[in-house]
Design an enzyme around this catalytic site. Structure first.
Site, PDB file in Angstrom:
ATOM      1  N   THR D  17      18.784 148.118  54.334  1.00 40.74           N
ATOM      2  CA  THR D  17      18.919 149.533  54.668  1.00 40.74           C
ATOM      3  C   THR D  17      19.435 149.750  56.089  1.00 40.74           C
ATOM      4  OG1 THR D  17      16.582 149.605  55.292  1.00 40.74           O
ATOM      5  CG2 THR D  17      17.119 150.251  53.049  1.00 40.74           C
ATOM      6  N   GLU D  20      24.288 147.374  59.579  1.00 38.99           N
ATOM      7  CA  GLU D  20      25.120 146.221  59.239  1.00 38.99           C
ATOM      8  C   GLU D  20      24.827 145.730  57.832  1.00 38.99           C
ATOM      9  OE1 GLU D  20      27.541 145.466  61.039  1.00 38.99           O
ATOM     10  OE2 GLU D  20      27.013 146.506  62.893  1.00 38.99           O
ATOM     11  N   ILE D  96      22.844 135.940  59.563  1.00 40.19           N
ATOM     12  CA  ILE D  96      23.964 136.482  60.334  1.00 40.19           C
ATOM     13  C   ILE D  96      23.514 136.901  61.730  1.00 40.19           C
ATOM     14  CG2 ILE D  96      25.763 138.263  60.337  1.00 40.19           C
ATOM     15  CD1 ILE D  96      25.756 136.227  57.930  1.00 40.19           C
ATOM     16  N   THR D  97      22.293 137.362  61.843  1.00 45.19           N
ATOM     17  CA  THR D  97      21.754 137.903  63.095  1.00 45.19           C
ATOM     18  C   THR D  97      22.003 136.986  64.285  1.00 45.19           C
ATOM     19  OG1 THR D  97      20.004 138.887  61.774  1.00 45.19           O
ATOM     20  CG2 THR D  97      19.664 138.829  64.158  1.00 45.19           C
ATOM     21  N   GLU D  98      22.455 137.562  65.393  1.00 47.13           N
ATOM     22  CA  GLU D  98      22.588 136.765  66.611  1.00 47.13           C
ATOM     23  C   GLU D  98      21.538 137.179  67.619  1.00 47.13           C
ATOM     24  OE1 GLU D  98      26.602 138.693  68.073  1.00 47.13           O
ATOM     25  OE2 GLU D  98      25.785 137.488  69.704  1.00 47.13           O
ATOM     26  N   TYR D 160      38.132 133.171  61.314  1.00 50.87           N
ATOM     27  CA  TYR D 160      39.006 134.178  60.718  1.00 50.87           C
ATOM     28  C   TYR D 160      40.458 133.863  61.064  1.00 50.87           C
ATOM     29  CZ  TYR D 160      34.560 136.705  60.930  1.00 50.87           C
ATOM     30  OH  TYR D 160      33.246 137.065  60.839  1.00 50.87           O
ATOM     31  N   GLU D 210      33.573 123.250  68.944  1.00 48.92           N
ATOM     32  CA  GLU D 210      33.476 123.915  70.233  1.00 48.92           C
ATOM     33  C   GLU D 210      32.852 122.917  71.202  1.00 48.92           C
ATOM     34  OE1 GLU D 210      32.327 128.328  69.216  1.00 48.92           O
ATOM     35  OE2 GLU D 210      30.839 127.478  70.584  1.00 48.92           O
ATOM     36  N   HIS D 248      17.707 118.449  85.923  1.00 47.05           N
ATOM     37  CA  HIS D 248      18.298 117.222  85.419  1.00 47.05           C
ATOM     38  C   HIS D 248      18.007 116.969  83.949  1.00 47.05           C
ATOM     39  CE1 HIS D 248      19.252 116.201  89.530  1.00 47.05           C
ATOM     40  NE2 HIS D 248      18.019 116.587  89.849  1.00 47.05           N
TER      41      HIS D 248
END
Lengths: 379, 286, 379, 286
Positions: D17, D20, D96-98, D160, D210, D248
């Site tokens: 709901t 996103e 998906i949540t960041e 993408y 990456e 360190h």
């Protein structure tokens, strides 16, 4: 250690649980003064046992005079063997609904169980029997504690979804009593939802594990002395003994709960009435035996004592020495039957014999012997 | 034969330099138990009563290949000692120490799920003995006698009482297992009876229960399904008064189980005779 | 959030870790006064970066005059891009030995790793390379935390068995920084054992997870403003942007760290020099784009900006609107190349075109274009 | 064919709901994904965009037989949502949540050991898509095209970029998997490549890495052992400046791994060509 209601509430309040305003009163005048400050109050007997409501230990008071009269009646009252030492005067709540919330150790599952029910209040045990499904249950992982999603599920299962946020927050606070206080049982029954929508602890019960007392010396210091009850049990507790008062006249000392209980069974079977259960534990030394005997002899009803020790860690010679020292220090004149076996039993029996105590070999014979000796004057 | 322990079991004593650890290590050695090491942090590299001492269980297991341990450390350190033994690969952990906080034991039980090879006996138990072969714990060898009766008990001292009576009557034991009286413990009656069932040397089994919990009821359910073992049960605490209960949580979950009556009925229903006194056990086994 | 030494020490002290007496000084006079109170002190530059000792940021001062001189030299000094805002004057310790203790997140293991070594002090990285076995390691279960027996083993493995009790206690306190503060790295190097046998934190480093900042607003409030550094980074942080300053002249905005980094790579490949890394994240909205552009344009070296957005959650129309609003609000005159693809890309491109911005389709072409446009005045 | 997801996968949207969750549910449905339910505590019993909403994942799974979920809840609730999905029996959890705190993810990873059936993708990832069939997450369908290239990436937007270029060149994808860029995450490059290896419909694989961590190095080790797949790698961040390091601890455990150079060398050693720019990938696959 079973805390009194107001003590349990103080502890839960320190964990963030909302409690009603309240004051402890030791006299009727103090209760009247509390009512003058708080307005209408419930005057509640403080005893570490359930069922005080039905025993007349809770009275509503609208005025200070009412409160004085109520406290006057309740203080000193006997509730299931506990003489009420004080009352707790607590501001009356406008109750919208009552919820049950509690956790305890489930021995079978070897885990803690959290329970929540929309049907809170006095009759929760009946609810448990008649409609067990109306009590939602959760076994939280003991390292993780209850997770948010588990609590959400619990709350919806109990049909209390609309109170999800406040209840979830409340349960987390209550649960802190486990890691922070080694609680074995913690119960808020009822959780009161007031007409204004607040969620407040209406009553509270909290039992702390005695095995963890060394971690919670502060609690013992603050509350330990206040929980009155059987004077022999209080004295035994001071001496770190596992002791329960019974209403017979034969004192019983055993090492290990099982042996002690079976000694009780044997004495009863032989026609006697045990005056107590006193387990001196695994590694009992002379001093412990002496302490046990001293506490038992405080009770004027006691007409004789049977000691049943089968030594594994406990060594017979130490037990024997303890018995003799205790008997001599306490100038004990009553009949004493000793059954002694196990590690160093020969040495122990030798010591007893040397000091004029005939050691028994068989528990059943010892039980019969003490019953016989204590019945002499009665017939 | 026997269950859990025999003359080949390699034992570490955790807390070997303490008073109780030290005393009972001698007793275990006297029986012939292979005590291959002990632990006492900071005393690694020394020996105690001729036995090498290690700082940690990891070191001890690595050096000795031990597969069992007996724990004699004080209560505040005992839960940690159990977990240490399991993490070091020990398969039989016997915890004699009494007074471990229940919440700690609940955490230990969860920890042990990560070590399915590790079987815990106790805590707060007298340990176990295979008469004439080996023992871990404090059961006096003198009152035992090799034979074919499996004895399993929740009470330490009642175990001695019964073992003593059996031995005096010439009835020897395969293994005597004291599971301990704490509310949250390791091996249950049921676990131990399943092992006796699989042990060809055991033909009879004596079960000594107590009021509280429902381990006895679970064991009775198991026996009710049929067993080759001749079984006798005894429950202590029939005349014990009900504990003064506070709150409802306990009552909600346990209902009517846990009383001596409930346990005795469960055994009778399973066809297992229940002894009135410990002395009756010998007669019922004949 | 990387805390300064004195801040890290305050936090660790709140967890029970012993630290030497010390005072923060913002001026040379304050440093002299601190020394007058504390006796001989180490005057230490407070910067959120390692290597200050070798950069001359730590000086010993026996007298208040020494301390004044030292602070005068250190305050305002540049250490790896950080202008030293203040010094910490700390009572000098009588050092018997130095130990390394720290934990951090081990990405490969997806776990926290605790490390302990008897060879503490400045050269621990060299120790790690030359004799990795001299660093004892433990991966504590994240729900349980390190268990006592695990710590005992760690301490013995590090050859520090004789310090078992104080070190075990210290590690447990340090570890609390994980549950209590969402620490990603916490390090005490050296742990100093003094000649008197005390175990004290000689230095402390603490990094708190920015993702958990909402749980630790108190830290942000107390310390957030003090950690100075690059002014654009400070401004970007205020605006909640992921921004790193670089020393070129082409401003870079991208959504997603990978795309942003590859834009950097492309600009550099095309012969340009990026002025920054600025990731506007997944769900970036108009306001975020405007913020990013505003921060980049603060830097007078910037000669043009390339924006590279490929929308998944981010919608092209919102990005386009943000770009236009930002350009207009900021009266931006510099060259601006926009590459826009993904969700709602047509709508976005339409909006850009309507407002006179030519949208690129290909990242490599966009990178070449911005390099070309910004080189115009240089040649 | 494909990996992890296809037209038969039954998906619950956790946080359906929210803004996103709502938007992307529509997108998923548009592609034909079987979105069988959503969760939103307190909204159980209602429907949202025609999809039934449940209070809890337990309820949702019980009612719908779902086997996958996509998580769109805000960061403070996302770690809990992952655990809830696993405990409810979900086998593919896509977060998906960041912005989930790293320490929470470390606890989640440990929690998931108790649920070996549950595979987690992310968090902080764009999800996955089997072009023309189904998707969970936010990868736009429009830039994809059915085919035989397996695409796995740590970066959302770069995924993408590359998918778009591949599709434009007529090179379709079997499944596109965005593993996410967080330091502590679920499926790794290596896990996904092993799945592609077993998927007959996948013949080529593109890996977009990456700087940071050593997941790329581990994947290269796997590919070096031999593979039937034609592989191409790309690493972003070659020109990124080194982070300003404090303390360190990090250096002690990571040494020299994690740089673009280390990663590129690892792939070259494994015989995997490394693209200079994303545009080069298409050429290297031909």
């Amino acid at each position: 250690m079973k805390l009194l209601e107001y003590q349990a509430k103080e502890v839960l309040a320190s964990l963030g649980v909302a409690i009603p305003p309240g004051e402890v009163a030791r006299t009727a005048d103090e209760a009247a003064a509390a009512c003058a400050r708080l307005g209408p109050v419930a005057v509640k007997a403080q005893v570490p046992v359930g069922g005080r409501g039905k025993a007349g230990g809770i009275k509503l008071a609208r005025t200070p005079d009412d409160a004085r009269a109520a406290a006057d009646q309740i203080i000193g009252m006997d509730i299931k063997g506990f003489k009420v030492p004080l009352v707790y005067c607590e501001a009356a709540l406008e109750i919208e609904r009552e919820i049950y919330l509690g956790f305890t150790v489930d021995r079978d599952a070897r885990a803690n169980i959290l329970m929540l029910s929309a049907k809170g209040g006095m009759d929760i045990e009946q609810v448990a029997e008649e409609s067990p499904d109306s009590i939602a249950r959760l076994y939280p992982n003991p390292w993780r504690g209850p997770l948010d999603f588990e609590l959400t599920r619990l709350v919806f299962e109990a049909g209390l979804g609309e109170l999800g946020r406040p209840l979830t927050a409340l349960i987390k606070k209550l649960y802190r009593a486990i890691p922070d206080y080694d609680a074995l049982t913690a119960e808020i029954n009822p959780v009161v939802v007031t007409k204004k929508g607040e969620v407040i602890a209406g009553d509270a019960k909290l039992e702390i594990d005695d095995n963890a007392a060394w971690r919670h010396k502060d609690l013992e210091q603050r509350y330990g002395a206040l929980i009155e009850g059987d004077p022999y049990e209080v004295e035994a507790k001071k001496r770190s003994l596992t002791y329960v008062s019974l209403d017979g006249d034969i004192g019983i000392i055993g090492n290990g709960a099982g042996l002690c209980m079976s000694t009780l069974d044997l004495v009863q079977r032989a026609g006697g009435k045990p005056a107590n259960f006193c387990d001196i534990g695994g590694g009992a030394k002379a001093e412990v035996v002496e302490n046990a005997l001293a506490v038992i002899l405080m009770n004027p009803k006691v007409r004789g004592v049977v000691i049943n020790v089968f030594g594994g860690i406990t060594r017979g010679d130490e037990v024997a020495k303890g018995i003799i020292t205790a008997r001599d220090n306490l100038s004990m004149k009553l009949p004493l039957v000793v059954r002694l076996s196990g590690t160093n039993e020969e040495e122990g029996r030798e010591i007893l014999k040397r000091d004029g105590i005939e050691p028994g070999v068989n528990a059943w014979a010892a039980a019969q012997k003490i019953v016989e000796l204590t019945r002499v004057g009665i017939r | 034969m026997s269950i859990l322990i025999d003359g080949s079991t390699r034992v570490i004593v955790q807390g070997i330099t303490g008073r109780e650890g030290s005393f009972h290590t001698e007793q275990m050695k006297e029986l012939g138990t292979k005590v291959v090491g002990g632990t006492s942090p900071g005393k690694g590299g020394t020996t105690h009563a001729g036995i090498p001492v290690f700082n940690t269980m990891a070191d001890a297991v690595k050096a000795t290949g031990a597969n069992a341990s007996g724990i004699f450390v004080p209560a505040p350190f005992a839960a940690d000692a159990i977990m240490e033994a399991a993490a070091a690969g020990i398969t039989l952990i016997v915890c004699i120490t009494e007074g471990i906080p229940i919440q700690e034991m609940i955490r230990v039980k969860d920890f042990l799920r990560g070590y399915p090879q590790a079987r815990l006996l106790g805590a707060n138990c007298p340990g176990l003995i295979t008469p004439g072969e080996a023992k871990i714990g404090i059961i006096p060898q003198r009152i035992t006698r090799p034979g074919s009766i499996g004895l399993v008990s929740r009470s330490g001292t009642l175990t001695y009482e019964v073992a003593s009576a059996l031995s005096a009557a010439g009835m020897g034991q395969s293994t005597i297992v004291g599971i301990g009286g704490d509310p949250v413990l390791g091996l249950t009656f049921r676990d131990v009876i399943e092992m006796f069932e699989k042990d060809p040397a055991t033909t009879q089994v004596v079960l000594i229960g107590e009021i509280g919990g429902s381990d006895e009821e679970h064991a009775a359910e198991l026996l009710a399904r049929g067993t080759r073992l001749k079984a006798v049960a005894f429950i202590s605490g029939r005349t014990a008064p009900e504990g003064k209960r506070m709150g409802h949580a306990g009552a909600i979950i346990s209902g009517n189980r846990g009383t001596a009556k409930s346990k005795e009925e469960a055994f009778r229903k399973a066809g297992v005779p229940v002894a009135e006194t410990t002395d009756d056990i010998v007669g019922l086994l004949r």
